[in-house]
Motif scaffolding. Structure first.
Motif, short mmCIF file in Angstrom:
data_model
loop_
_atom_site.label_atom_id
_atom_site.label_comp_id
_atom_site.label_asym_id
_atom_site.label_seq_id
_atom_site.Cartn_x
_atom_site.Cartn_y
_atom_site.Cartn_z
N LEU A 147 1.23 -1.40 0.28
CA LEU A 147 -0.28 -0.23 0.20
C LEU A 147 0.91 0.86 -0.06
O LEU A 147 0.98 2.31 -0.70
N GLU A 148 2.13 1.21 0.97
CA GLU A 148 2.58 2.33 0.92
C GLU A 148 4.18 2.92 -0.32
O GLU A 148 4.16 3.37 -1.33
N LEU A 156 2.07 1.76 -3.17
CA LEU A 156 0.75 2.32 -4.47
C LEU A 156 0.87 4.12 -4.37
O LEU A 156 0.26 4.78 -4.96
N GLN A 157 0.83 3.89 -2.66
CA GLN A 157 0.42 5.29 -2.04
C GLN A 157 1.81 6.64 -2.53
O GLN A 157 1.25 8.00 -3.21
N ALA A 158 2.74 6.32 -2.61
CA ALA A 158 3.74 6.85 -3.22
C ALA A 158 3.60 7.15 -4.45
O ALA A 158 4.11 8.29 -5.20
N LYS A 167 0.79 7.33 -6.65
CA LYS A 167 -0.08 8.06 -7.03
C LYS A 167 1.16 9.42 -6.71
O LYS A 167 0.00 10.62 -6.79
N ALA A 168 1.38 10.04 -5.34
CA ALA A 168 1.78 10.92 -4.73
C ALA A 168 2.67 11.87 -6.28
O ALA A 168 3.15 12.88 -6.68
N ASP A 180 0.27 12.71 -9.11
CA ASP A 180 -0.34 13.94 -8.66
C ASP A 180 0.76 15.33 -8.85
O ASP A 180 0.36 16.31 -8.92
#
Length: 148
Positions: free
Chosen positions: A129-130, A132-134, A136-137, A140
């Motif tokens: 998850l970390e 995938l979050q990175a 996405k960030a 963005d």
């Protein structure tokens, strides 16, 4: 390395961020397709519905800004969602020039089965998850820089 060799190396497809993003986006779309087929939605219809599930009623202009689509793309998409009975398109009571999109009861009801999609996509991605979050960030931040 000569100037000619360096120039050719800079055009190597495997080194292009744009191609990696394009390929990942296409693969993501293919992964979403069977999940969205069950809801009778395309990916673009799904992202529009996500905004409406969050806000229920929005102007076409603000919806387009939120999902990064122009009116030439958004208007036919909204007409198809309206034909499916998921949204209503109406004139704003405050300003006749403004079109407002809102959910029908059928559109509201579609939210429940759609809630399983993000988890199903997490399982398919099979990355921490970390990470995938990175990712996405980073996307963005790149989007913000490119839209200046």
């Amino acid at each position: 390395m000569s100037k000619q060799q360096n120039h050719v190396a800079s055009l190597s497809l495997d080194k292009q961020l744009c191609f990696s993003l394009y390929s990942a986006s296409n693969a993501m779309g293919r992964a979403y397709r069977p999940l969205l087929d069950k809801l009778d939605l395309t990916y673009l219809q799904y992202i529009v519905m996500m905004v409406l599930w969050e806000h229920d009623s929005v102007s076409v202009k603000s919806l387009g800004e939120r999902v990064h689509l122009d009116s030439g793309t958004l208007t036919p998409l909204l007409k198809r969602l309206e034909a499916k009975g998921l949204v209503l398109r109406a004139r704003s009571e405050q300003d006749e020039r403004v079109r407002v999109i809102s959910l029908t009861p059928q559109g509201v009801a579609l939210r429940e089965p759609a809630e399983a999609i993000p988890q199903a996509m997490l399982c398919q991605a099979d990355l921490p998850l970390e990470e995938l979050q990175a990712l996405k960030a980073g996307c963005d931040r790149l989007l913000a820089k490119l839209m200046k």
